[in-house]
Structure formats: structure tokens, C-alpha cells
Design an enzyme around this catalytic site. Structure first.
Site, short mmCIF file in Angstrom:
data_model
loop_
_atom_site.label_atom_id
_atom_site.label_comp_id
_atom_site.label_asym_id
_atom_site.label_seq_id
_atom_site.Cartn_x
_atom_site.Cartn_y
_atom_site.Cartn_z
N GLY A 234 -30.42 -13.38 18.44
CA GLY A 234 -31.60 -12.89 19.15
C GLY A 234 -31.26 -11.90 20.24
O GLY A 234 -31.91 -10.89 20.41
N PHE A 235 -30.24 -12.22 21.06
CA PHE A 235 -29.78 -11.35 22.14
C PHE A 235 -30.90 -10.99 23.11
O PHE A 235 -30.89 -9.91 23.70
CB PHE A 235 -29.11 -10.09 21.57
CG PHE A 235 -28.10 -10.39 20.51
CD1 PHE A 235 -26.91 -11.01 20.81
CD2 PHE A 235 -28.35 -10.07 19.18
CE1 PHE A 235 -25.98 -11.32 19.82
CE2 PHE A 235 -27.43 -10.39 18.19
CZ PHE A 235 -26.24 -11.01 18.51
N GLY A 462 -26.97 -19.61 17.46
CA GLY A 462 -25.65 -19.22 16.99
C GLY A 462 -24.57 -19.45 18.03
O GLY A 462 -23.42 -19.07 17.83
N GLY A 504 -29.27 -21.78 28.81
CA GLY A 504 -29.59 -22.83 27.86
C GLY A 504 -28.78 -24.10 28.06
O GLY A 504 -29.32 -25.17 28.32
N ARG A 585 -17.00 -24.94 34.68
CA ARG A 585 -16.29 -25.69 33.65
C ARG A 585 -16.68 -25.19 32.28
O ARG A 585 -17.87 -25.11 31.97
CB ARG A 585 -16.61 -27.18 33.78
CG ARG A 585 -15.80 -28.07 32.85
CD ARG A 585 -16.15 -29.53 33.05
NE ARG A 585 -15.26 -30.40 32.30
CZ ARG A 585 -15.40 -31.72 32.23
NH1 ARG A 585 -16.38 -32.30 32.88
NH2 ARG A 585 -14.55 -32.45 31.53
N LEU A 587 -17.29 -25.81 28.63
CA LEU A 587 -17.63 -27.08 27.98
C LEU A 587 -17.07 -27.20 26.57
O LEU A 587 -16.95 -28.30 26.05
CB LEU A 587 -19.15 -27.26 27.96
CG LEU A 587 -19.83 -27.21 29.34
CD1 LEU A 587 -21.32 -27.48 29.20
CD2 LEU A 587 -19.19 -28.19 30.30
N GLN A 595 -18.15 -16.89 22.64
CA GLN A 595 -19.20 -16.22 23.39
C GLN A 595 -18.65 -15.07 24.21
O GLN A 595 -19.24 -13.99 24.27
CB GLN A 595 -19.90 -17.23 24.30
CG GLN A 595 -20.84 -18.16 23.57
CD GLN A 595 -21.99 -17.42 22.94
OE1 GLN A 595 -22.86 -16.89 23.62
NE2 GLN A 595 -22.00 -17.34 21.62
N LYS A 658 -21.33 -22.92 34.26
CA LYS A 658 -22.12 -21.70 34.44
C LYS A 658 -22.36 -21.10 33.06
O LYS A 658 -21.58 -21.31 32.13
CB LYS A 658 -21.38 -20.69 35.33
CG LYS A 658 -21.10 -21.19 36.75
CD LYS A 658 -20.31 -20.16 37.56
CE LYS A 658 -20.06 -20.63 38.96
NZ LYS A 658 -19.29 -19.65 39.78
N GLU A 662 -23.63 -14.07 28.45
CA GLU A 662 -23.89 -12.66 28.75
C GLU A 662 -22.82 -11.96 29.56
O GLU A 662 -22.68 -10.73 29.50
CB GLU A 662 -25.24 -12.55 29.47
CG GLU A 662 -26.39 -12.85 28.51
CD GLU A 662 -27.71 -13.14 29.20
OE1 GLU A 662 -28.58 -12.27 29.21
OE2 GLU A 662 -27.87 -14.26 29.73
#
Length: 702
Positions: A234-235, A462, A504, A585, A587, A595, A658, A662
Site C-alpha cells: 500500500g505504501f 506485507g 501499526g 527495540r 521486535l 523493512q 519505534k 518508513e
């Protein structure tokens, strides 16, 4: 450094749970729900840039085999007035921009619907239009707000401080319109059962889709079901509902059949948003020691006449560097263009390209190392607000990145390294992105067989949300990861905010952690296995996740790039990219690195290949598909390395995380641009760095 296995499920490089489904074709996307009697819709886009529909001739379309209906502004079902005016489709004959849907063909097959759409004849009363952004446009105005707060922030006397500065940089940087092109186009399947509506849609936030559809169709939310179990990217462009879901619901109501609408890719630039172009003037003043005395960052961008959206590119100047005098300001020009919207790191990506390019120019003017200059201007608190940082490890990122990249061996002189016809250069840029979090709900259930189920209406676009949320749950419960199941992407699940703004996981994970922590406490007080129906706990972080923080909360990073510029062809090739990040941290080491590198790849495209052009005569984007809008291919992507430093920040959320979706794009374009300057000695201030810009400048230097 990051990437090591941890003792618990949280942080471990767990594989994405839905990966096998996706690569084997088992995952169903919005256009793949083959409901009985399903029909297909195809939009008819406006062919004028401004005006009004005066007539729609549907006879030829309706005469084609398999055509069920053609909806027009005159006969489409009526909608309540939406808050988002881009969703008021087929409700008025007015045409605000080229590509606006003016009719919708519905047929038995996608091919028949496409043929019918092409057979529709639309007459217009055209009106003069303006789609060209200029710095001194007479209609420019200062908006009151941007999405992060005030549109204008100023302290000190920036004009006087800049005029008095010993060393000054005054430059204008331009970023063209850019487009989100997710692999899965915007698509929806809608079905009415009486006054109950079910939609399968490609969205970053099914909870929002449900509330918007309830308002548009004047229904109670409990009469609407929204499913978005798998989303093919989606971005930002799927952050809120787009016309596809509204048009599919209109067509399904009109025909009484389930209807699928998958927007043709070449029509997407006109209806799902884009990154608005920016013209950014940066003025930096400094003393001879390189300490900033003035930062003035002024942005002009465009918006549509449909609704206001401001690309908040100047906000980064409120975060990055210490200065006694600051101006961060926006102006926006309403034009006859499609409505801009969110695109990965809206504001930050173009803003940091300009700011970090200007900082590099200042370093060159001072004869100072670009890394040292950034370190020298490290602020003790957030420049725009004065608030203390919850954590800020940019200096550590810069120094670790410089060590890994071999920065110390760099000859700072431009054009100092050559390999035959290739000029080789290296560059650096910093990156930042704000910590954002919203209230969410979630349930955690313990079952008698020793397994646990986590439920919430999160969207996995994704990024591996299912997997990471299971890790959060396993960590809070103190159980192995394989005993936790995650259910997401359906509106009957507990409401959750959208996947956007790198918020999210922080938002959803907070609710999951709270639910699991309480469930663990209940189970500890319970004797024997859970009852047959299980034990369930619901958590709601309202009042906590949205509480005002006294801290400025941001992720930071440092990007390093090596480029080769071909003096014969003007082609720029990126040889190496390195990103070092401080983002709380991490995850999941595997999905986290994915990402970061995905964002860096997108930043490479922003720097070298991606751009859209608004045709002044016809008012449309000429690069309207992936044949013309060039995203990086595998051959364009070099050796990319992303890593992170361990950062313990207690002021974020229970996981200490955090957002990372992006920040990878934010500094990449500037690092590449700075490397190209180092290679060539020429400062390019407009993206992308395509051969048609590079070669003439190199020829002028010869």
C-alpha cells in the site's frame, strides 16, 4: 549491534507466518473472492482536466454481450456527503480533474466490463485548468496545519541570523510527483444481502473502511463486514478507503449481484493519491566552526480542489539540528490535479532530501567532513519544541556507519576517484521519523490444549504483522512462539487503527501485550487447565496510547552510499548502500531488516528513476503505468546492508519499539545525491538523477 538471536520470542528472526500461503497461491486477495453470481466493474475516467459532464451515452455499451449496467452521475445510488470528498464518486456531474470517475460499467466478466467502459460516450463542458506548480503561484496560501501540527514554526530572528551568518547556503531543491504502485492494485469485492454489506478490500485499515462505508450508506456499523486478510502492499495509498470500495458497493447495490472492481493500474495515479511535488528553499547559516546559526526551510507544494492535503516536507527541520533561529513553513497551491495523499514517509522523505543535501553543501563550503558537521550540530532537545528526546542516538548511527563504510579513507575532494569513464563518489545523510501510536483493542484467549489465540483487526500489508504480534504475545505470556495463533484482517475482530505512519506494530502490540499480561496473571491464579471455552481477556489502550508525552519521540538513522557516474552515458549506478538505525527495540530481526532494506530500495528509486509529470495541456500524469513509471528492478539494487544499534527507550510502549516501516526511505535519496556530487563535482538539486540531467552537466564541466 542488531541481528542477534534473543532468549525470548521477541526480537528473534522468526519467519513470516503467511509466507507459504503467499508463495503457493493460498492467500486470497480482494479481487479473488469468487462469490456466486459475481459480476465485474470497470471505471470510466474523465478525459478533461476541469469541467462538467453534460451527457453520457450508454447505448453502445449496454448493447454489448454480458453487460449488466452502466452507472452514471445521473442514476447511481445516492450517498451521504463524505468527510473525504474523493469518495463522492458518481454523485455529481462536476469534473475536478482528469481521471475522475464519470461512469462505471458492470458486466459478467472483466473483459466485457472493460469493453463496455470503452464504449461509453461522455460529453463535457470543459473549463480552463491549471496543473502547474510554480514557486510564486498567485493562488498559494499558508495552511493552518499539516498532519503533524502547525504548518509554520518559527523562533529567533531567522532572516537576520541568516544575513549575519559567516557562511551561508541558499538553495532550492525540487522533488517531482511520485506514485505509490503496490503490487496488488486497489481492488474490492462487494456483496449486499438485504441491507447488510460485505466487502473484501485491499486496505491498510479495515476498521476505518467499515466506519466510512457506514457513514456513506447510512448504515449501522454492525451491518457491515469488511475483510482485508491479505494486502499486497500500500505504501500509504491504501491508508484510507479509495474509490474502488465505494464504486464496488454502488454497483453491487444497483445490480443486486456481488461485484468486483480491480482498478486498472494506469488509472491509479488519478484516484488513489500521490506524493505531491515540492519546491523547497533551504537557507542555512553557520559560523566558521560549522555551528548552525540559522535554518530556514520553506516549502511550496500543490493540493487539489477536492480536498486539502499538504506534503509536510519542512517538519524535519524542527527535529534535526540545533539552531538559535529557525523557520519551518509551508505554502500550498490548489490546482486542477488529482488529490495528493500519503506515500511512504509523507513529508519526511522529500524534506530530508532537501535538508540533508543543504547540510552537505554547507559542509563543502566550510571544508568540513559531512559526518563531523552533523555531529557538531547535535541538539540537546528538539529544536522545534524544546522537549527532551525520549532517546536519540543519531551520533552513534553516524559513527558506526562511518566505521563500517570505511568513511575515514575517503578523499573529500570531488572528482578525486575515477575508474576509466566512471566517476566514483560517496555520500552520507541522516534520517528521522516520528514515533506515532494510536489506541487499539485486542483479545487474548487461552485454550485447554495449551495454545493461545490473539485477535484484533490489524492489517498485514506485507510487513509480517501476524508474526510480530505473535512474538509480542509469546513474550508477554512466557510461552513458545508456536503455541500462539494470530487472527487479523476482519472487522468482527476487536477494532484496531490502520497500518500507517510506522505506527501499526507499536499501536497493536501495546494492546496485545496488555491483554496477554493480564491473561498470564489470570492463568497464574487459576488451578488446572483453562475451561473448555477457554479464558479470554480484552485490552483497550485508549487513554494510554493516545496520552500526551512530555518527550519528543523519534527514530533516527544514518545512510551511506557509493555511486558510479558514467561520463559517457550519464547513467548513475549505486554500488553500495548502508543504513544504520536507532529505532528502539527491534521486535523481529528478519522482518525488521526487510523493512529497512525495502525502504532503502524505494529511496534508491526516488533518487534515480521515479517521477511523474503533469501534462499542462491535458492535465494528467503521463507516467501512468510501470512501463513509464520506473521503479527499481533487481538489476538496479546493489549491495544493501541495514543494521541497527541497541536502543533502550522506556518512554514508548511496553515493547520499547519505534516504527521502522518508513525511516529506510527517508535519508537514502540525499545520501545518493551527495555521493553523486562527490563523484562529479556538480550539485544536482532536482530529482530524479536521470541521464538527461547528468550528462549535460558533465559536458559543461569538461
Amino acid at each position: 549491534m542488531g541481528g542477534t538471536m534473543t532468549a525470548t520470542a521477541l526480537g528473534a528472526p522468526a519467519e513470516r507466518r503467511e509466507g507459504r500461503q503467499k508463495v503457493s497461491g493460498g492467500a486470497r486477495y480482494a479481487a479473488e473472492y469468487t462469490l456466486p453470481g459475481r459480476a465485474h466493474a470497470w471505471p470510466v475516467p474523465a478525459t478533461v482536466a476541469h469541467g462538467r459532464v453534460t451527457g453520457v451515452d450508454t447505448a453502445a455499451a449496454l448493447a454489448l454481450p454480458g453487460v449488466l449496467a452502466v452507472l452514471t452521475p445521473g442514476d447511481a445510488p445516492r450517498l451521504a456527503t463524505p468527510e473525504d470528498a474523493t469518495l463522492a464518486v458518481l454523485q455529481s456531474p462536476d469534473v475536478p480533474h482528469r481521471g475522475w470517475p464519470v461512469a462505471l460499467a458492470v458486466a459478467e466478466t472483466p473483459e466485457a466490463a472493460r469493453a463496455a467502459a470503452r464504449a461509453v460516450r461522455v460529453d463535457y463542458a470543459g473549463a480552463p485548468h491549471d496543473v502547474t506548480l510554480t514557486e510564486g503561484h498567485p493562488d498559494a496560501y499558508a495552511p493552518e496545519e499539516v498532519s503533524s501540527g502547525a504548518a509554520h514554526v518559527e523562533h529567533g530572528d531567522p532572516e537576520a541570523a541568516f544575513a549575519a551568518a559567516e557562511v551561508r547556503v541558499d538553495a532550492v531543491y525540487r522533488v517531482p510527483p511520485l506514485h505509490n504502485h503496490p503490487m496488488e492494485p486497489h481492488a474490492s469485492t462487494a456483496h449486499w444481502d438485504g441491507d447488510r454489506l460485505t466487502v473484501y478490500t485491499s486496505s491498510q485499515g479495515g476498521t476505518t473502511v467499515r466506519s466510512v462505508l457506514a457513514q456513506l450508506f447510512e448504515l449501522d456499523e454492525d451491518r457491515i463486514t469488511v475483510e482485508a486478510e491479505h494486502v499486497g502492499g500500500g505504501f500509504g495509498s491504501k491508508g484510507t478507503p479509495r474509490p474502488d470500495v465505494v464504486l464496488a458497493a454502488l454497483a453491487a447495490r444497483h445490480t443486486g449481484r456481488p461485484v468486483t472492481l480491480a482498478y486498472p493500474r494506469r488509472d491509479l495515479p488519478a484516484v488513489v493519491g500521490h506524493r505531491a511535488p515540492t519546491v523547497q528553499r533551504l537557507r542555512l547559516g553557520a559560523d566558521r566552526d560549522g555551528r548552525l546559526t540559522a535554518v530556514l526551510h520553506e516549502v511550496t507544494t500543490h493540493t487539489s480542489h477536492v480536498k486539502e492535503f499538504v506534503e509536510q516536507a519542512a517538519v524535519v527541520s524542527r527535529v534535526m539540528y540545533a539552531t538559535p533561529a529557525l523557520r519551518s513553513a509551508h505554502h500550498v497551491v490548489p490546482l486542477d490535479v488529482p488529490s495528493p495523499s500519503w506515500m511512504r514517509a509523507p513529508g519526511e522523505a522529500p524534506g530530508m532530501y532537501a535538508l540533508e543535501s543543504a547540510v552537505d553543501e554547507l559542509a563543502h563550503a566550510l571544508g568540513t567532513d559531512p559526518v563531523d558537521l552533523r555531529v557538531r550540530n547535535e541538539p540537546g532537545s528538539e529544536p522545534g519544541t524544546g522537549r527532551p528526546f525520549s532517546s536519540r542516538h543519531l551520533v552513534e548511527c553516524l559513527r558506526e556507519g562511518a566505521r563500517r563504510f570505511g568513511w575515514a579513507g575517503r578523499d573529500p575532494r570531488p572528482r578525486s576517484r575515477r575508474e576509466g569513464p566512471l566517476l566514483i563518489g560517496t555520500g552520507v545523510a541522516a534520517a528521522t521519523y516520528p514515533v506515532q501510536v494510536a489506541p487499539s483493542t485486542a483479545t487474548a484467549q487461552a485454550l485447554p490444549d495449551g495454545t493461545f489465540t490473539i485477535r484484533l483487526n490489524a492489517a498485514d500489508i506485507g510487513t509480517g504483522a501476524r508474526t510480530v504480534l505473535a512474538q509480542v504475545a509469546a513474550d508477554a505470556l512466557g510461552v513458545p512462539l508456536d503455541r500462539v495463533r494470530t487472527e487479523v484482517g476482519r472487522s468482527e475482530l476487536p477494532p484496531a487503527p490502520l497500518a500507517g505512519g510506522s505506527s501499526g506494530t507499536a499501536s497493536w502490540g501495546w494492546a496485545v501485550h496488555e491483554a496477554c499480561a493480564e491473561l498470564a496473571a489470570r492463568l497464574a491464579a487459576h488451578t488446572g487447565p483453562p475451561p473448555a471455552e477457554g479464558v479470554e481477556v480484552r485490552a483497550d489502550t485508549t487513554g494510554k496510547a493516545d496520552a500526551e508525552s512530555p518527550y519528543a519521540r523519534h527514530a533516527f538513522g544514518a545512510h551511506f552510499a557509493e555511486t558510479a557516474v558514467d561520463t559517457v552515458t550519464g547513467e548513475v549506478r549505486v554500488r553500495r548502500l548502508l543504513g544504520i538505525f536507532a529505532a528502539g527495540r527491534i521486535l523481529n530481526a528478519r522482518t525488521g531488516r526487510s523493512q529497512f532494506t525495502g525502504g532503502m530500495t524505494m529511496g534508491l528509486g526516488m533518487a534515480l528513476t521515479e517521477h511523474s509529470s503533469l501534462d499542462p495541456a491535458f492535465g494528467d500524469f503521463t507516467e501512468s503505468d510501470l512501463a513509464a513509471y520506473h521503479v527499481p528492478a533487481h538489476a538496479d539494487v546493489p549491495d544493501i546492508e541495514a543494521d541497527w544499534i541497541e536502543e533502550d527507550d522506556p518512554h514508548l510502549n511496553p515493547m520499547g519499539s519505534k516504527g521502522i516501516g518508513e525511516i529506510g526511505i527517508v535519508g537514502t535519496a540525499a545520501a545518493i545525491g551527495n555521493a553523486v556530487h562527490h563523484a562529479t563535482g556538480v550539485r544536482f538539486r532536482e530529482l530524479p538523477l536521470t541521464p538527461d540531467r547528468i550528462l549535460p552537466a558533465l559536458s559543461a564541466e569538461e
